[in-house]
Design an enzyme around this catalytic site. Sequence first.
Site, PDB file in Angstrom:
ATOM      1  N   ILE A 154       5.328   2.645   7.750  1.00 14.96           N
ATOM      2  CA  ILE A 154       5.719   3.081   6.405  1.00 14.96           C
ATOM      3  C   ILE A 154       6.253   4.515   6.441  1.00 14.96           C
ATOM      4  CG2 ILE A 154       4.904   3.484   4.038  1.00 14.96           C
ATOM      5  CD1 ILE A 154       2.880   1.147   4.547  1.00 14.96           C
ATOM      6  N   ASP A 173       1.567  13.244  13.261  1.00 13.82           N
ATOM      7  CA  ASP A 173       0.852  12.008  13.608  1.00 13.82           C
ATOM      8  C   ASP A 173      -0.113  12.347  14.730  1.00 13.82           C
ATOM      9  OD1 ASP A 173       1.671   8.756  13.130  1.00 13.82           O
ATOM     10  OD2 ASP A 173       0.340   9.223  14.814  1.00 13.82           O
ATOM     11  N   ASP A 259      -1.278   5.820  -5.806  1.00 15.69           N
ATOM     12  CA  ASP A 259      -1.281   4.359  -5.947  1.00 15.69           C
ATOM     13  C   ASP A 259      -2.644   3.805  -5.550  1.00 15.69           C
ATOM     14  OD1 ASP A 259      -0.015   1.790  -6.401  1.00 15.69           O
ATOM     15  OD2 ASP A 259      -0.053   1.501  -4.227  1.00 15.69           O
ATOM     16  N   GLU A 264     -11.678   1.564  -6.748  1.00 16.41           N
ATOM     17  CA  GLU A 264     -10.629   0.807  -7.455  1.00 16.41           C
ATOM     18  C   GLU A 264     -11.241  -0.356  -8.216  1.00 16.41           C
ATOM     19  OE1 GLU A 264      -7.502  -0.168  -4.691  1.00 16.41           O
ATOM     20  OE2 GLU A 264      -7.064   1.938  -4.305  1.00 16.41           O
ATOM     21  N   HIS A 282      -2.540   0.386  -7.367  1.00 15.43           N
ATOM     22  CA  HIS A 282      -2.456  -0.168  -6.005  1.00 15.43           C
ATOM     23  C   HIS A 282      -1.394  -1.283  -5.919  1.00 15.43           C
ATOM     24  CE1 HIS A 282      -4.925  -0.674  -2.074  1.00 15.43           C
ATOM     25  NE2 HIS A 282      -3.659  -0.952  -1.874  1.00 15.43           N
ATOM     26  N   ILE A 283      -0.173  -0.912  -6.284  1.00 16.98           N
ATOM     27  CA  ILE A 283       0.913  -1.904  -6.314  1.00 16.98           C
ATOM     28  C   ILE A 283       1.880  -1.743  -5.144  1.00 16.98           C
ATOM     29  CG2 ILE A 283       0.863  -2.310  -8.817  1.00 16.98           C
ATOM     30  CD1 ILE A 283       3.291  -0.319  -9.001  1.00 16.98           C
ATOM     31  N   GLY A 284       1.455  -0.962  -4.136  1.00 20.84           N
ATOM     32  CA  GLY A 284       2.348  -0.683  -3.005  1.00 20.84           C
ATOM     33  C   GLY A 284       3.051  -1.915  -2.463  1.00 20.84           C
TER      34      GLY A 284
HETATM   35  N1  LIG Z   1      -0.478   0.970  -1.359  1.00 17.19           N
HETATM   36  C1  LIG Z   1      -0.480  -0.212  -0.774  1.00 17.19           C
HETATM   37  O1  LIG Z   1      -0.501  -1.252  -1.423  1.00 17.19           O
HETATM   38  C2  LIG Z   1      -0.421  -0.299   0.723  1.00 17.19           C
HETATM   39  C3  LIG Z   1       0.205  -1.401   1.314  1.00 17.19           C
HETATM   40  C4  LIG Z   1       0.318  -1.426   2.691  1.00 17.19           C
HETATM   41  C5  LIG Z   1      -0.230  -0.413   3.461  1.00 17.19           C
HETATM   42  N2  LIG Z   1      -0.890   0.605   2.867  1.00 17.19           N
HETATM   43  C6  LIG Z   1      -1.487   1.664   3.669  1.00 17.19           C
HETATM   44  O2  LIG Z   1      -0.475   2.489   4.209  1.00 17.19           O
HETATM   45  C7  LIG Z   1      -0.993   3.165   5.358  1.00 17.19           C
HETATM   46  C8  LIG Z   1       0.036   3.173   6.474  1.00 17.19           C
HETATM   47  O3  LIG Z   1       0.398   1.848   6.829  1.00 17.19           O
HETATM   48  P1  LIG Z   1       1.408   1.571   8.052  1.00 17.19           P
HETATM   49  O4  LIG Z   1       1.750   0.127   7.981  1.00 17.19           O
HETATM   50  O5  LIG Z   1       2.484   2.578   8.097  1.00 17.19           O
HETATM   51  O6  LIG Z   1       0.422   1.811   9.276  1.00 17.19           O
HETATM   52  P2  LIG Z   1       0.824   2.190  10.785  1.00 17.19           P
HETATM   53  O7  LIG Z   1      -0.346   1.809  11.608  1.00 17.19           O
HETATM   54  O8  LIG Z   1       2.159   1.639  11.140  1.00 17.19           O
HETATM   55  O9  LIG Z   1       0.953   3.779  10.735  1.00 17.19           O
HETATM   56  C9  LIG Z   1      -0.137   4.631  10.569  1.00 17.19           C
HETATM   57  C10 LIG Z   1       0.140   5.886  11.367  1.00 17.19           C
HETATM   58  O10 LIG Z   1      -0.916   6.806  11.107  1.00 17.19           O
HETATM   59  C11 LIG Z   1      -1.204   7.467  12.332  1.00 17.19           C
HETATM   60  N3  LIG Z   1      -2.545   8.045  12.279  1.00 17.19           N
HETATM   61  C12 LIG Z   1      -3.745   7.427  12.431  1.00 17.19           C
HETATM   62  N4  LIG Z   1      -4.749   8.327  12.303  1.00 17.19           N
HETATM   63  C13 LIG Z   1      -4.157   9.521  12.048  1.00 17.19           C
HETATM   64  C14 LIG Z   1      -4.654  10.841  11.845  1.00 17.19           C
HETATM   65  N5  LIG Z   1      -5.966  11.084  11.848  1.00 17.19           N
HETATM   66  N6  LIG Z   1      -3.772  11.817  11.636  1.00 17.19           N
HETATM   67  C15 LIG Z   1      -2.430  11.570  11.648  1.00 17.19           C
HETATM   68  N7  LIG Z   1      -1.903  10.351  11.856  1.00 17.19           N
HETATM   69  C16 LIG Z   1      -2.751   9.348  12.048  1.00 17.19           C
HETATM   70  C17 LIG Z   1      -1.058   6.393  13.383  1.00 17.19           C
HETATM   71  O11 LIG Z   1      -0.876   6.938  14.671  1.00 17.19           O
HETATM   72  C18 LIG Z   1       0.181   5.657  12.873  1.00 17.19           C
HETATM   73  O12 LIG Z   1       1.368   6.190  13.417  1.00 17.19           O
HETATM   74  C19 LIG Z   1      -2.311   2.460   5.681  1.00 17.19           C
HETATM   75  O13 LIG Z   1      -3.388   3.213   5.137  1.00 17.19           O
HETATM   76  C20 LIG Z   1      -2.230   1.184   4.901  1.00 17.19           C
HETATM   77  O14 LIG Z   1      -3.510   0.688   4.595  1.00 17.19           O
HETATM   78  C21 LIG Z   1      -0.983   0.695   1.511  1.00 17.19           C
END
Ligand SMILES: NC(=O)c1ccc[n+]([C@@H]2O[C@H](COP(=O)([O-])OP(=O)(O)OC[C@H]3O[C@@H](n4cnc5c(N)ncnc54)[C@H](O)[C@@H]3O)[C@@H](O)[C@H]2O)c1
Length: 310
Positions: A154, A173, A259, A264, A282-284
């Site tokens: 993301i 990261d 979001d 929640e 939470h509509i991501g």
């Molecule tokens: N709002 C929503 O409805 C919704 C939907 C999907 C995902 N999400 C959330 O979005 C977030 C990201 O999802 P994604 O698919 O990009 O995940 P991803 O695993 O592709 O990316 C997460 C990144 O965070 C990094 N990371 C982990 N711990 C870290 C730290 N302590 N400091 C810095 N970086 C760190 C990882 O190395 C990775 O590159 C997750 O929390 C996921 O649950 C929310």
Amino acid sequence: MQVSGKVLICDSIDQVGIDSLRRAGMTVDYMPEIKVNELISSIKDYDVIIVRSRTKISDEVINAATNTKIIARVGVGLDNIDVKAAESRNIRVINAAEAAMNAVSELTVGHMISLARSIPHADVETKKGNWIKKDLIGIELKGKYLGIIGVGNIGRNVARIAKALRMNLIGYDSYPINKDFIKEVGLITTDLDTLVESADFITCHVPLNQNTKHMFNIQRFSKMKSTAYIINTSRGEVIDEKALFEALTYGKIAGAALDVFEIEPPTNKMLLELPNVICTPHIGSQTKEAQELASMVIAEKVIQIMRGVI
Ligand SMILES: NC(=O)c1ccc[n+]([C@@H]2O[C@H](COP(=O)([O-])OP(=O)(O)OC[C@H]3O[C@@H](n4cnc5c(N)ncnc54)[C@H](O)[C@@H]3O)[C@@H](O)[C@H]2O)c1
């Protein structure tokens, strides 16, 4: 190749995945309202359990899952599944990590523009008949520094959209960020505190774990520019909401768009009612396309695992 096996779907998911499982030869029971006691008493009859967020797959549920081979989450996080308990019973836990990428990224950018131009406030006042044009001097995103914390699926996609908006990008990261990607978007990589001190907008895209819980506490908010905004579409507990309330109330930061929340639906009314907070429930990943894709991806993974291909 046809595949046999019984699937229980415990939450509502897009029909496309259900059709795909049935076409492959699997028996699918669709029970999106199933209660936990019913799940515990019937789970032993199923090879595959599919959930979204509503159903909690606890240690107790897993103990009853004597024949289950796969627990699948039609979404990204696995917060509602006791993964350790499942793996200790040799149950594979899978998700559809990539499916929400576009939907969450677009919502994030939507939140950022809403903060910069006070769109929700402008909408409410205009509909009330209040012409508050002179109070609504916003800021432009072009040329501003966007700090991306967590440059994964993301975070990278947000960076690509923000580059098109001609923002400057800073990334942090805990793992090395792909060099080609850094070059592609012109990302400035840095440590967390430098990012926090330099950014005009900060967006969080990290998973929730012991290192990211309350990553934004009062000390971190104090390092932000007083004109800066924070957007969280990752997990609620990444931000300490008490500290955020304080930072917003005492003008340590300019605003926040959320979001996701520590609890929640959120109970923290004082925070939600602040004029410089924008909220969505939470509509991501709540887009037609993301839901279809997640359902399809999970069905395909289940079929491949049951065939012994992956
Ligand atoms: N709002 C929503 O409805 C919704 C939907 C999907 C995902 N999400 C959330 O979005 C977030 C990201 O999802 P994604 O698919 O990009 O995940 P991803 O695993 O592709 O990316 C997460 C990144 O965070 C990094 N990371 C982990 N711990 C870290 C730290 N302590 N400091 C810095 N970086 C760190 C990882 O190395 C990775 O590159 C997750 O929390 C996921 O649950 C929310």
